[in-house]
Design a protein around this motif. Sequence first.
Motif, PDB file in Angstrom:
ATOM      1  N   SER A  74       0.835  -1.202   0.000  1.00 26.86           N
ATOM      2  CA  SER A  74       0.000   0.000   0.000  1.00 26.86           C
ATOM      3  C   SER A  74       0.871   1.253   0.000  1.00 26.86           C
ATOM      4  O   SER A  74       0.602   2.217  -0.726  1.00 26.86           O
ATOM      5  CB  SER A  74      -0.921  -0.011   1.214  1.00 26.86           C
ATOM      6  OG  SER A  74      -1.681   1.169   1.257  1.00 26.86           O
ATOM      7  N   GLU A  75       1.910   1.235   0.806  1.00 30.71           N
ATOM      8  CA  GLU A  75       2.831   2.374   0.865  1.00 30.71           C
ATOM      9  C   GLU A  75       3.458   2.639  -0.498  1.00 30.71           C
ATOM     10  O   GLU A  75       3.514   3.786  -0.961  1.00 30.71           O
ATOM     11  CB  GLU A  75       3.922   2.091   1.894  1.00 30.71           C
ATOM     12  CG  GLU A  75       4.962   3.161   2.016  1.00 30.71           C
ATOM     13  CD  GLU A  75       6.071   2.751   2.963  1.00 30.71           C
ATOM     14  OE1 GLU A  75       7.245   3.023   2.631  1.00 30.71           O
ATOM     15  OE2 GLU A  75       5.786   2.152   4.015  1.00 30.71           O
ATOM     16  N   GLU A  76       3.903   1.598  -1.162  1.00 25.48           N
ATOM     17  CA  GLU A  76       4.525   1.750  -2.483  1.00 25.48           C
ATOM     18  C   GLU A  76       3.544   2.337  -3.495  1.00 25.48           C
ATOM     19  O   GLU A  76       3.914   3.182  -4.316  1.00 25.48           O
ATOM     20  CB  GLU A  76       5.059   0.404  -2.989  1.00 25.48           C
ATOM     21  CG  GLU A  76       6.263  -0.102  -2.209  1.00 25.48           C
ATOM     22  CD  GLU A  76       7.456   0.835  -2.301  1.00 25.48           C
ATOM     23  OE1 GLU A  76       7.758   1.341  -3.405  1.00 25.48           O
ATOM     24  OE2 GLU A  76       8.094   1.075  -1.252  1.00 25.48           O
ATOM     25  N   ARG A  77       2.302   1.898  -3.444  1.00 25.81           N
ATOM     26  CA  ARG A  77       1.281   2.411  -4.367  1.00 25.81           C
ATOM     27  C   ARG A  77       0.881   3.845  -4.041  1.00 25.81           C
ATOM     28  O   ARG A  77       0.369   4.565  -4.893  1.00 25.81           O
ATOM     29  CB  ARG A  77       0.050   1.512  -4.342  1.00 25.81           C
ATOM     30  CG  ARG A  77       0.306   0.164  -4.955  1.00 25.81           C
ATOM     31  CD  ARG A  77      -0.954  -0.674  -4.966  1.00 25.81           C
ATOM     32  NE  ARG A  77      -0.682  -1.991  -5.479  1.00 25.81           N
ATOM     33  CZ  ARG A  77      -0.980  -3.115  -4.854  1.00 25.81           C
ATOM     34  NH1 ARG A  77      -1.603  -3.074  -3.695  1.00 25.81           N
ATOM     35  NH2 ARG A  77      -0.694  -4.269  -5.383  1.00 25.81           N
ATOM     36  N   LEU A  78       1.097   4.236  -2.804  1.00 26.54           N
ATOM     37  CA  LEU A  78       0.743   5.575  -2.377  1.00 26.54           C
ATOM     38  C   LEU A  78       1.773   6.624  -2.810  1.00 26.54           C
ATOM     39  O   LEU A  78       1.423   7.800  -2.979  1.00 26.54           O
ATOM     40  CB  LEU A  78       0.591   5.593  -0.848  1.00 26.54           C
ATOM     41  CG  LEU A  78       0.011   6.843  -0.229  1.00 26.54           C
ATOM     42  CD1 LEU A  78      -1.378   7.138  -0.781  1.00 26.54           C
ATOM     43  CD2 LEU A  78      -0.041   6.682   1.283  1.00 26.54           C
ATOM     44  N   VAL A  79       2.998   6.232  -3.036  1.00 30.14           N
ATOM     45  CA  VAL A  79       4.071   7.178  -3.376  1.00 30.14           C
ATOM     46  C   VAL A  79       3.701   8.083  -4.555  1.00 30.14           C
ATOM     47  O   VAL A  79       3.799   9.312  -4.443  1.00 30.14           O
ATOM     48  CB  VAL A  79       5.409   6.434  -3.602  1.00 30.14           C
ATOM     49  CG1 VAL A  79       6.444   7.334  -4.263  1.00 30.14           C
ATOM     50  CG2 VAL A  79       5.935   5.901  -2.269  1.00 30.14           C
ATOM     51  N   PRO A  80       3.258   7.537  -5.707  1.00 33.44           N
ATOM     52  CA  PRO A  80       2.930   8.459  -6.809  1.00 33.44           C
ATOM     53  C   PRO A  80       1.730   9.365  -6.511  1.00 33.44           C
ATOM     54  O   PRO A  80       1.651  10.485  -7.026  1.00 33.44           O
ATOM     55  CB  PRO A  80       2.643   7.533  -7.995  1.00 33.44           C
ATOM     56  CG  PRO A  80       2.459   6.173  -7.438  1.00 33.44           C
ATOM     57  CD  PRO A  80       3.135   6.142  -6.101  1.00 33.44           C
ATOM     58  N   VAL A  81       0.818   8.900  -5.687  1.00 29.57           N
ATOM     59  CA  VAL A  81      -0.341   9.719  -5.318  1.00 29.57           C
ATOM     60  C   VAL A  81       0.127  10.917  -4.485  1.00 29.57           C
ATOM     61  O   VAL A  81      -0.271  12.059  -4.733  1.00 29.57           O
ATOM     62  CB  VAL A  81      -1.383   8.880  -4.544  1.00 29.57           C
ATOM     63  CG1 VAL A  81      -2.556   9.739  -4.096  1.00 29.57           C
ATOM     64  CG2 VAL A  81      -1.858   7.702  -5.386  1.00 29.57           C
ATOM     65  N   ILE A  82       0.990  10.656  -3.505  1.00 29.03           N
ATOM     66  CA  ILE A  82       1.535  11.739  -2.664  1.00 29.03           C
ATOM     67  C   ILE A  82       2.353  12.703  -3.521  1.00 29.03           C
ATOM     68  O   ILE A  82       2.249  13.918  -3.368  1.00 29.03           O
ATOM     69  CB  ILE A  82       2.404  11.163  -1.519  1.00 29.03           C
ATOM     70  CG1 ILE A  82       1.585  10.264  -0.595  1.00 29.03           C
ATOM     71  CG2 ILE A  82       3.103  12.281  -0.742  1.00 29.03           C
ATOM     72  CD1 ILE A  82       0.527  10.965   0.209  1.00 29.03           C
ATOM     73  N   ALA A  83       3.150  12.159  -4.422  1.00 32.18           N
ATOM     74  CA  ALA A  83       3.969  13.010  -5.293  1.00 32.18           C
ATOM     75  C   ALA A  83       3.081  13.953  -6.104  1.00 32.18           C
ATOM     76  O   ALA A  83       3.365  15.155  -6.211  1.00 32.18           O
ATOM     77  CB  ALA A  83       4.830  12.155  -6.211  1.00 32.18           C
ATOM     78  N   ARG A  84       1.996  13.425  -6.655  1.00 33.14           N
ATOM     79  CA  ARG A  84       1.092  14.259  -7.460  1.00 33.14           C
ATOM     80  C   ARG A  84       0.430  15.325  -6.594  1.00 33.14           C
ATOM     81  O   ARG A  84       0.390  16.492  -6.951  1.00 33.14           O
ATOM     82  CB  ARG A  84       0.017  13.400  -8.133  1.00 33.14           C
ATOM     83  CG  ARG A  84      -0.974  14.224  -8.992  1.00 33.14           C
ATOM     84  CD  ARG A  84      -2.112  13.386  -9.526  1.00 33.14           C
ATOM     85  NE  ARG A  84      -3.013  12.886  -8.510  1.00 33.14           N
ATOM     86  CZ  ARG A  84      -4.006  13.589  -7.960  1.00 33.14           C
ATOM     87  NH1 ARG A  84      -4.206  14.841  -8.301  1.00 33.14           N
ATOM     88  NH2 ARG A  84      -4.806  13.046  -7.053  1.00 33.14           N
ATOM     89  N   ALA A 102       1.674   8.007   6.407  1.00 33.76           N
ATOM     90  CA  ALA A 102       0.227   7.914   6.191  1.00 33.76           C
ATOM     91  C   ALA A 102      -0.235   6.461   6.266  1.00 33.76           C
ATOM     92  O   ALA A 102      -1.249   6.152   6.899  1.00 33.76           O
ATOM     93  CB  ALA A 102      -0.139   8.524   4.839  1.00 33.76           C
ATOM     94  N   THR A 103       0.513   5.575   5.644  1.00 33.79           N
ATOM     95  CA  THR A 103       0.159   4.160   5.673  1.00 33.79           C
ATOM     96  C   THR A 103       0.256   3.614   7.096  1.00 33.79           C
ATOM     97  O   THR A 103      -0.634   2.892   7.557  1.00 33.79           O
ATOM     98  CB  THR A 103       1.077   3.365   4.725  1.00 33.79           C
ATOM     99  OG1 THR A 103       0.966   3.927   3.410  1.00 33.79           O
ATOM    100  CG2 THR A 103       0.696   1.903   4.669  1.00 33.79           C
ATOM    101  N   ASP A 104       1.315   3.978   7.783  1.00 31.27           N
ATOM    102  CA  ASP A 104       1.476   3.493   9.155  1.00 31.27           C
ATOM    103  C   ASP A 104       0.459   4.104  10.110  1.00 31.27           C
ATOM    104  O   ASP A 104       0.084   3.474  11.100  1.00 31.27           O
ATOM    105  CB  ASP A 104       2.896   3.739   9.646  1.00 31.27           C
ATOM    106  CG  ASP A 104       3.873   2.707   9.107  1.00 31.27           C
ATOM    107  OD1 ASP A 104       3.425   1.702   8.521  1.00 31.27           O
ATOM    108  OD2 ASP A 104       5.087   2.904   9.262  1.00 31.27           O
ATOM    109  N   ALA A 105      -0.016   5.317   9.820  1.00 30.22           N
ATOM    110  CA  ALA A 105      -1.055   5.910  10.664  1.00 30.22           C
ATOM    111  C   ALA A 105      -2.291   5.020  10.657  1.00 30.22           C
ATOM    112  O   ALA A 105      -2.893   4.773  11.710  1.00 30.22           O
ATOM    113  CB  ALA A 105      -1.405   7.312  10.162  1.00 30.22           C
ATOM    114  N   ILE A 106      -2.633   4.511   9.497  1.00 32.26           N
ATOM    115  CA  ILE A 106      -3.799   3.627   9.408  1.00 32.26           C
ATOM    116  C   ILE A 106      -3.501   2.290  10.082  1.00 32.26           C
ATOM    117  O   ILE A 106      -4.323   1.771  10.844  1.00 32.26           O
ATOM    118  CB  ILE A 106      -4.228   3.433   7.942  1.00 32.26           C
ATOM    119  CG1 ILE A 106      -4.765   4.755   7.404  1.00 32.26           C
ATOM    120  CG2 ILE A 106      -5.275   2.324   7.828  1.00 32.26           C
ATOM    121  CD1 ILE A 106      -5.114   4.729   5.950  1.00 32.26           C
TER     122      ILE A 106
END
Length: 143
Positions: A74-84, A102-106
């Motif tokens: 999930s963290e890896e998939r989140l990287v481009p979303v955060i970058a954008r 963010a991933t660890d917060a959840i």
Amino acid sequence: MSPLLADGADRWRTLLEATEPGTALPRALESAVEQALLPPDEEATQALLRTCGLLRAAAEDALRAVWYRVDHESEERLVPVIARLSGGRLDDLEVRVTAAAATDAIRIALGTGAGAEAGAEGPGSPADLAVRCLRRFGRTAVS
């Protein structure tokens, strides 16, 4: 357990991806977490409570390994979303640290909520705890 956890991660990432460009990143993260973890109906409430029950069982090594693998994916998939969403204001390291936080917060919120057997809504709920984690990260990152 993996599909259940992955579905939840996909849901909150999809909500985050739908965020309008220019939205402040901390607010975007909090909003997506709240929407993903606040169940809209009884069926969603029961699904969240089942997930928390599974996470209580994750004390076993095999289940914990699945949980951490899904969390990492999930963290890896989140990287481009955060970058954008950062609009270039964060460098690659800051993007990765934000995705991890963010991933660890959840993960922490679900695990803490699962351990405390908190309800699906209100103080101590997974949504409440995740937002508290994100806000704490925001204060620490700025300090």
